[in-house]
Write a protein that holds these residues in place. Structure first.
Motif, PDB file in Angstrom:
ATOM      1  N   PHE A  33       0.778  -1.443   0.103  1.00  0.00           N
ATOM      2  CA  PHE A  33      -0.387  -0.073  -0.316  1.00  0.00           C
ATOM      3  C   PHE A  33       1.171   1.187   0.051  1.00  0.00           C
ATOM      4  O   PHE A  33       0.688   2.072  -0.400  1.00  0.00           O
ATOM      5  CB  PHE A  33      -1.222  -0.275   1.424  1.00  0.00           C
ATOM      6  N   ARG A  34       1.886   1.156   0.685  1.00  0.00           N
ATOM      7  CA  ARG A  34       2.884   2.112   0.174  1.00  0.00           C
ATOM      8  C   ARG A  34       3.218   2.296  -0.904  1.00  0.00           C
ATOM      9  O   ARG A  34       3.298   3.668  -1.523  1.00  0.00           O
ATOM     10  CB  ARG A  34       3.777   2.171   1.262  1.00  0.00           C
ATOM     11  N   ALA A  35       3.558   1.084  -1.498  1.00  0.00           N
ATOM     12  CA  ALA A  35       3.509   1.801  -3.499  1.00  0.00           C
ATOM     13  C   ALA A  35       2.921   1.905  -3.908  1.00  0.00           C
ATOM     14  O   ALA A  35       2.662   3.252  -5.175  1.00  0.00           O
ATOM     15  CB  ALA A  35       4.385  -0.142  -3.744  1.00  0.00           C
ATOM     16  N   LEU A  36       1.910   1.636  -3.681  1.00  0.00           N
ATOM     17  CA  LEU A  36       0.497   2.090  -4.032  1.00  0.00           C
ATOM     18  C   LEU A  36       0.661   3.512  -4.183  1.00  0.00           C
ATOM     19  O   LEU A  36      -0.099   4.740  -5.251  1.00  0.00           O
ATOM     20  CB  LEU A  36      -0.943   1.261  -4.170  1.00  0.00           C
ATOM     21  N   LEU A  37       0.911   3.744  -2.767  1.00  0.00           N
ATOM     22  CA  LEU A  37       0.405   5.294  -2.363  1.00  0.00           C
ATOM     23  C   LEU A  37       1.645   6.448  -3.113  1.00  0.00           C
ATOM     24  O   LEU A  37       1.899   7.308  -3.670  1.00  0.00           O
ATOM     25  CB  LEU A  37       0.413   5.401  -0.904  1.00  0.00           C
ATOM     26  N   GLY A  38       2.958   5.941  -3.875  1.00  0.00           N
ATOM     27  CA  GLY A  38       3.720   6.384  -4.139  1.00  0.00           C
ATOM     28  C   GLY A  38       3.734   6.646  -5.486  1.00  0.00           C
ATOM     29  O   GLY A  38       3.682   7.563  -6.387  1.00  0.00           O
ATOM     30  N   ASP A  88     -15.025  -3.027  -2.446  1.00  0.00           N
ATOM     31  CA  ASP A  88     -14.443  -4.048  -3.179  1.00  0.00           C
ATOM     32  C   ASP A  88     -13.460  -3.192  -4.447  1.00  0.00           C
ATOM     33  O   ASP A  88     -13.818  -2.587  -5.473  1.00  0.00           O
ATOM     34  CB  ASP A  88     -14.874  -4.982  -4.245  1.00  0.00           C
ATOM     35  N   CYS A  89     -12.187  -3.161  -3.979  1.00  0.00           N
ATOM     36  CA  CYS A  89     -11.120  -2.416  -5.063  1.00  0.00           C
ATOM     37  C   CYS A  89     -10.451  -3.135  -5.408  1.00  0.00           C
ATOM     38  O   CYS A  89      -9.955  -4.458  -5.113  1.00  0.00           O
ATOM     39  CB  CYS A  89     -11.050  -1.234  -3.516  1.00  0.00           C
ATOM     40  N   VAL A  90     -10.106  -2.307  -7.126  1.00  0.00           N
ATOM     41  CA  VAL A  90      -8.792  -3.176  -8.002  1.00  0.00           C
ATOM     42  C   VAL A  90      -8.630  -1.656  -8.575  1.00  0.00           C
ATOM     43  O   VAL A  90      -8.765  -0.929  -9.143  1.00  0.00           O
ATOM     44  CB  VAL A  90      -9.627  -3.900  -9.338  1.00  0.00           C
ATOM     45  N   THR A  91      -6.931  -2.019  -9.140  1.00  0.00           N
ATOM     46  CA  THR A  91      -6.061  -1.294  -9.249  1.00  0.00           C
ATOM     47  C   THR A  91      -5.264  -1.613 -10.003  1.00  0.00           C
ATOM     48  O   THR A  91      -5.224  -3.398 -10.059  1.00  0.00           O
ATOM     49  CB  THR A  91      -5.756   0.018  -8.179  1.00  0.00           C
ATOM     50  N   GLN A  92      -4.028  -1.240 -10.597  1.00  0.00           N
ATOM     51  CA  GLN A  92      -2.934  -1.733 -11.471  1.00  0.00           C
ATOM     52  C   GLN A  92      -1.495  -0.870 -10.138  1.00  0.00           C
ATOM     53  O   GLN A  92      -1.178   0.013 -10.283  1.00  0.00           O
ATOM     54  CB  GLN A  92      -2.440  -1.109 -12.419  1.00  0.00           C
ATOM     55  N   LEU A  93      -0.932  -2.175 -10.192  1.00  0.00           N
ATOM     56  CA  LEU A  93       0.768  -1.474 -10.040  1.00  0.00           C
ATOM     57  C   LEU A  93       1.761  -2.370 -10.786  1.00  0.00           C
ATOM     58  O   LEU A  93       1.828  -3.446 -10.882  1.00  0.00           O
ATOM     59  CB  LEU A  93       1.201  -1.568  -8.781  1.00  0.00           C
ATOM     60  N   ASP A  94       2.052  -1.706 -11.399  1.00  0.00           N
ATOM     61  CA  ASP A  94       3.400  -1.818 -12.310  1.00  0.00           C
ATOM     62  C   ASP A  94       2.341  -3.269 -13.791  1.00  0.00           C
ATOM     63  O   ASP A  94       3.185  -4.219 -13.595  1.00  0.00           O
ATOM     64  CB  ASP A  94       5.191  -2.992 -11.896  1.00  0.00           C
ATOM     65  N   ARG A  95       1.669  -3.252 -14.459  1.00  0.00           N
ATOM     66  CA  ARG A  95       1.080  -3.182 -14.937  1.00  0.00           C
ATOM     67  C   ARG A  95       0.122  -4.853 -14.363  1.00  0.00           C
ATOM     68  O   ARG A  95      -0.462  -5.601 -14.679  1.00  0.00           O
ATOM     69  CB  ARG A  95       1.440  -4.175 -15.813  1.00  0.00           C
ATOM     70  N   VAL A  96       0.251  -4.725 -12.893  1.00  0.00           N
ATOM     71  CA  VAL A  96       0.093  -6.488 -12.098  1.00  0.00           C
ATOM     72  C   VAL A  96      -1.598  -5.253 -11.828  1.00  0.00           C
ATOM     73  O   VAL A  96      -2.013  -4.828 -10.599  1.00  0.00           O
ATOM     74  CB  VAL A  96       0.760  -6.601 -11.238  1.00  0.00           C
ATOM     75  N   ARG A  97      -2.368  -6.240 -11.684  1.00  0.00           N
ATOM     76  CA  ARG A  97      -4.618  -6.451 -10.958  1.00  0.00           C
ATOM     77  C   ARG A  97      -3.513  -6.815  -9.837  1.00  0.00           C
ATOM     78  O   ARG A  97      -3.678  -7.450  -9.300  1.00  0.00           O
ATOM     79  CB  ARG A  97      -5.169  -7.195 -11.226  1.00  0.00           C
ATOM     80  N   ILE A  98      -4.298  -5.469  -8.289  1.00  0.00           N
ATOM     81  CA  ILE A  98      -4.465  -5.589  -7.602  1.00  0.00           C
ATOM     82  C   ILE A  98      -5.887  -5.377  -6.612  1.00  0.00           C
ATOM     83  O   ILE A  98      -6.301  -4.139  -7.541  1.00  0.00           O
ATOM     84  CB  ILE A  98      -4.037  -4.382  -6.447  1.00  0.00           C
ATOM     85  N   GLN A  99      -6.479  -6.636  -6.223  1.00  0.00           N
ATOM     86  CA  GLN A  99      -7.648  -6.635  -6.129  1.00  0.00           C
ATOM     87  C   GLN A  99      -8.027  -6.843  -4.429  1.00  0.00           C
ATOM     88  O   GLN A  99      -6.725  -8.047  -3.803  1.00  0.00           O
ATOM     89  CB  GLN A  99      -8.139  -7.876  -6.346  1.00  0.00           C
ATOM     90  N   PHE A 100      -8.391  -6.274  -3.940  1.00  0.00           N
ATOM     91  CA  PHE A 100      -8.767  -6.450  -2.425  1.00  0.00           C
ATOM     92  C   PHE A 100      -9.767  -6.427  -1.255  1.00  0.00           C
ATOM     93  O   PHE A 100     -10.831  -4.995  -1.903  1.00  0.00           O
ATOM     94  CB  PHE A 100      -7.370  -5.227  -1.825  1.00  0.00           C
ATOM     95  N   LEU A 101     -10.200  -6.576  -0.527  1.00  0.00           N
ATOM     96  CA  LEU A 101     -11.660  -5.965   0.305  1.00  0.00           C
ATOM     97  C   LEU A 101     -11.307  -5.210   1.145  1.00  0.00           C
ATOM     98  O   LEU A 101     -10.235  -5.104   1.969  1.00  0.00           O
ATOM     99  CB  LEU A 101     -12.139  -6.800   0.683  1.00  0.00           C
TER     100      LEU A 101
END
Length: 260
Positions: A33-38, A88-101
């Motif tokens: 999540f720190r990486a997502l924030l950055g 239900d959240c979804v995003t991408q980081l370095d072209r990797v799908r990130i999904q979490f509740l």
């Protein structure tokens, strides 16, 4: 940044390579999540239940205070989202799908700005496209890719059906299976499977189940995605699959460039 579309929910039911897809370690999740924030990326979020979709951003990922997401610009929608059980959240980081509740979220106002604060999730699902979507097969009937698959009925009996292949590589396939009434155990081996690829002779193989995902479409329809590895695939069959994969990749690249 282009957001990963919130068109489906993906749930790992089981997998022998579970650690490749699921983060469970709290320290690793906080680091992610720190990486997502950055990265300052956007997230697609959907309330459960209710299905209220909105685009948001990660504002804070604090060790003690948890996560803070930007709220919707619609106050009424914020109230409805706040009453839901989870986001239900979804995003991408370095072209990797990130999904979490996110559970136990609350609508807050901090520094004059509305947001949703929640504890860090217990698990995070990561799906690399090169692993989960190796080569997405055509869906048109003329180009559809299927596998003749002996589904178990119990008492040693099977029923052969044609199931859609979702993606394929030389190492294995992912097959769509309607949920319910079928026991699909991790590590199960299915004999006498046949791949039917366009412009390619039928490929006979044994398939070993490696993982199982539950896919939920926006309309609520579910399907099971079983990831299977080829077992005892002959060299000629492997070459035929590789030629098909390369041909489809060339066609896809040509379509993206507008050449066909």
């Amino acid at each position: 940044m282009q957001i990963e579309q919130q068109d489906t929910r993906v749930e790992l039911v089981y997998g022998e390579d579970e650690a490749k897809y699921l983060l469970r370690d709290a320290a690793e999740i906080k680091a992610l999540f720190r990486a997502l924030l950055g990265h300052r990326g956007l997230l697609g979020a959907r309330s459960i239940p209710g299905g209220h979709n909105f685009i948001t951003a990660l504002i804070e990922a604090d060790e003690q205070r948890g996560i803070l997401l930007d709220a919707s610009t619609d106050p009424l929608q914020n109230e409805r989202i706040a009453q839901s059980n989870a986001l239900d959240c979804v995003t991408q980081l370095d072209r990797v799908r990130i999904q979490f509740l996110l559970e136990n979220h609350a609508l807050v106002v901090e520094d004059g700005k509305a947001g949703f604060r929640a504890p860090f999730p217990h698990t995070v699902l990561r799906l690399q496209r090169r692993e989960f979507f190796r080569l997405q097969t055509p869906s048109t009937s003329a180009r559809k890719v299927v596998c003749r698959f002996p589904l178990p009925l119990g008492n040693g009996r099977t029923h052969e059906v044609e199931l859609s292949i979702l993606d394929i590589s030389r190492g294995g396939v992912a097959i769509a299976v309607p949920p319910g009434g079928v026991a699909l155990e991790q590590g199960a081996v299915f004999e006498d499977c046949t791949l039917l690829l366009p412009d390619t002779p039928p490929v006979s193989t044994r398939l070993t189940i490696r993982n199982l995902f539950r896919i939920t479409r926006p309309n609520g329809v579910e399907l099971l995605r079983i990831g299977c590895a080829f077992a005892d695939l002959s060299a000629s069959a492997g070459d035929a699959i590789q030629r098909y994969v390369l041909r489809m990749e060339r066609e896809r690249n040509a379509r993206e460039r507008g050449l066909i």
